[in-house]
Motif scaffolding. Sequence first.
Motif, short mmCIF file in Angstrom:
data_model
loop_
_atom_site.label_atom_id
_atom_site.label_comp_id
_atom_site.label_asym_id
_atom_site.label_seq_id
_atom_site.Cartn_x
_atom_site.Cartn_y
_atom_site.Cartn_z
N ARG A 156 60.34 70.77 24.77
CA ARG A 156 59.89 72.07 24.27
C ARG A 156 58.85 72.63 25.23
O ARG A 156 58.01 71.89 25.74
CB ARG A 156 59.29 71.92 22.87
N ARG A 157 58.90 73.94 25.44
CA ARG A 157 58.02 74.58 26.42
C ARG A 157 57.16 75.65 25.77
O ARG A 157 57.55 76.26 24.78
CB ARG A 157 58.83 75.18 27.58
N GLU A 340 69.71 67.77 16.40
CA GLU A 340 70.61 68.77 16.98
C GLU A 340 70.09 70.18 16.73
O GLU A 340 70.14 71.04 17.62
CB GLU A 340 72.01 68.60 16.41
N ALA A 341 69.59 70.43 15.52
CA ALA A 341 69.05 71.75 15.21
C ALA A 341 67.81 72.06 16.05
O ALA A 341 67.64 73.19 16.55
CB ALA A 341 68.73 71.84 13.72
N VAL A 342 66.94 71.07 16.23
CA VAL A 342 65.74 71.26 17.02
C VAL A 342 66.10 71.49 18.49
O VAL A 342 65.47 72.32 19.18
CB VAL A 342 64.80 70.04 16.87
N GLU A 343 67.11 70.81 18.97
CA GLU A 343 67.54 71.01 20.36
C GLU A 343 68.02 72.44 20.58
O GLU A 343 67.66 73.08 21.58
CB GLU A 343 68.65 70.02 20.71
N LEU A 347 66.10 75.20 23.07
CA LEU A 347 66.81 75.86 24.18
C LEU A 347 66.65 77.37 24.09
O LEU A 347 66.39 78.04 25.10
CB LEU A 347 68.29 75.48 24.15
N GLU A 348 66.81 77.93 22.90
CA GLU A 348 66.64 79.37 22.72
C GLU A 348 65.18 79.77 22.96
O GLU A 348 64.91 80.80 23.60
CB GLU A 348 67.08 79.77 21.32
N VAL A 353 60.29 81.85 26.22
CA VAL A 353 59.05 81.44 26.86
C VAL A 353 59.06 81.84 28.34
O VAL A 353 58.06 82.33 28.88
CB VAL A 353 58.83 79.92 26.70
N GLU A 354 60.21 81.65 29.01
CA GLU A 354 60.29 82.00 30.42
C GLU A 354 60.16 83.52 30.61
O GLU A 354 59.48 83.97 31.54
CB GLU A 354 61.60 81.50 31.01
N ARG A 355 60.79 84.31 29.74
CA ARG A 355 60.65 85.76 29.84
C ARG A 355 59.19 86.18 29.62
O ARG A 355 58.67 87.06 30.30
CB ARG A 355 61.56 86.46 28.84
N TYR A 356 58.55 85.53 28.67
CA TYR A 356 57.15 85.81 28.40
C TYR A 356 56.28 85.46 29.60
O TYR A 356 55.38 86.23 29.98
CB TYR A 356 56.70 85.01 27.17
#
Length: 370
Positions: A156-157, A340-343, A347-348, A353-356
């Motif tokens: 998580r990022r 699986e749900a957390v993964e 990812l989404e 986060v990268e766009r931010y």
Amino acid sequence: MPDVQWLTQWPQHLGQNTDNPFCQPSFLRALESSGVCGANGGWSPHHLHWQDEQHELALPCYAKTHSWGEYVFDWSWAHAYEQHGLPYYPKLVCAIPYTPSMGPRASAELNAPLVTDLAKAMQQETLSQDYSGCHLLFPDDATADLWSSHSDWVERRDVQFHWRNQNYRDFDDFLDRFASRKRKNLRKERRSIADQGLEMHCFEGREIDAVTLRQFYVFYHATYLKRGRHGYLTLEFFEQLLADQPDSLVLFMAFQGEEGVAAALCFRDSTTLYGRYWGCLDEFNNLHFECCYYQGIDYCIRHGLQRFDPGTQGEHKVARGFEPRITRSFHWLSRPEFQEAVERFCLEEAEMVERYREQMTEALPFKQTD
């Protein structure tokens, strides 16, 4: 076979392979002996002690009965468990309590095979204790790179804002990077401190006496009380740090005449200044920026420190020259359907986060040529 133990106190004989102030045995022991970390506070020490023919090390781990003081926000995960009639707490967390700062998470140097074994040991303990999962929070880049090779842990990022020293000669040299209007705004903020009759003092290490430390604690605690809460940390905790690792402490205090009115307690190592705790009794214009940011930048330049980590959150730091930096954490939930749900969620979230991060980079106050 390695000897694997789970300890309720940090092992006395194990030091750390770093000068990071939060990873010192004295810091971890102060949390425990002062009562900050214990079953009543929801941070029960559950340290991983590992010993084989080649290695002996420990990881700071805690059995958590809530998610306060972690700053990797998983309240929605806990809510999902609750909706399905399942307990999310306790969980096993490898972290420095109340300290969202990247750093080493082991008391000795790690390598890929050893990280594989340690990750498995955490998973096995999670299953044996019937915890919902295990989590590694705010590891440094070297640890994160090793942990990321394990596909059964979800990465998580998030973004923090850090200042980097570009070999500045002084604060004005740093400001020369700013666009003209933004440079004027910052200088105006700094001038307002003297205009309000305030004077800043820096106390390092043993220059911080017991009276000054208690004065800081009044400021720190008052800031929480204004929000109807109590501070996480106790005066006993700070007193023990001052006794056991004074060279890590840097205190910036604002005075109006002879009276202290606000303070920010920072920590340092050989490369980095870490902004941690702030408090004030009265409100003054721009004093938070001066105490928590500008004094720290000045200190880093004077002492040749490479980086200033002022703490988590705060987009207002961008206008003051703090650049966005990615932080990472790793998570393993024992129930595959939740993992699986957390993964999918992470990812989404990572794309957002990268766009931010890109948006915040574009908002930096530096000249276009930079």
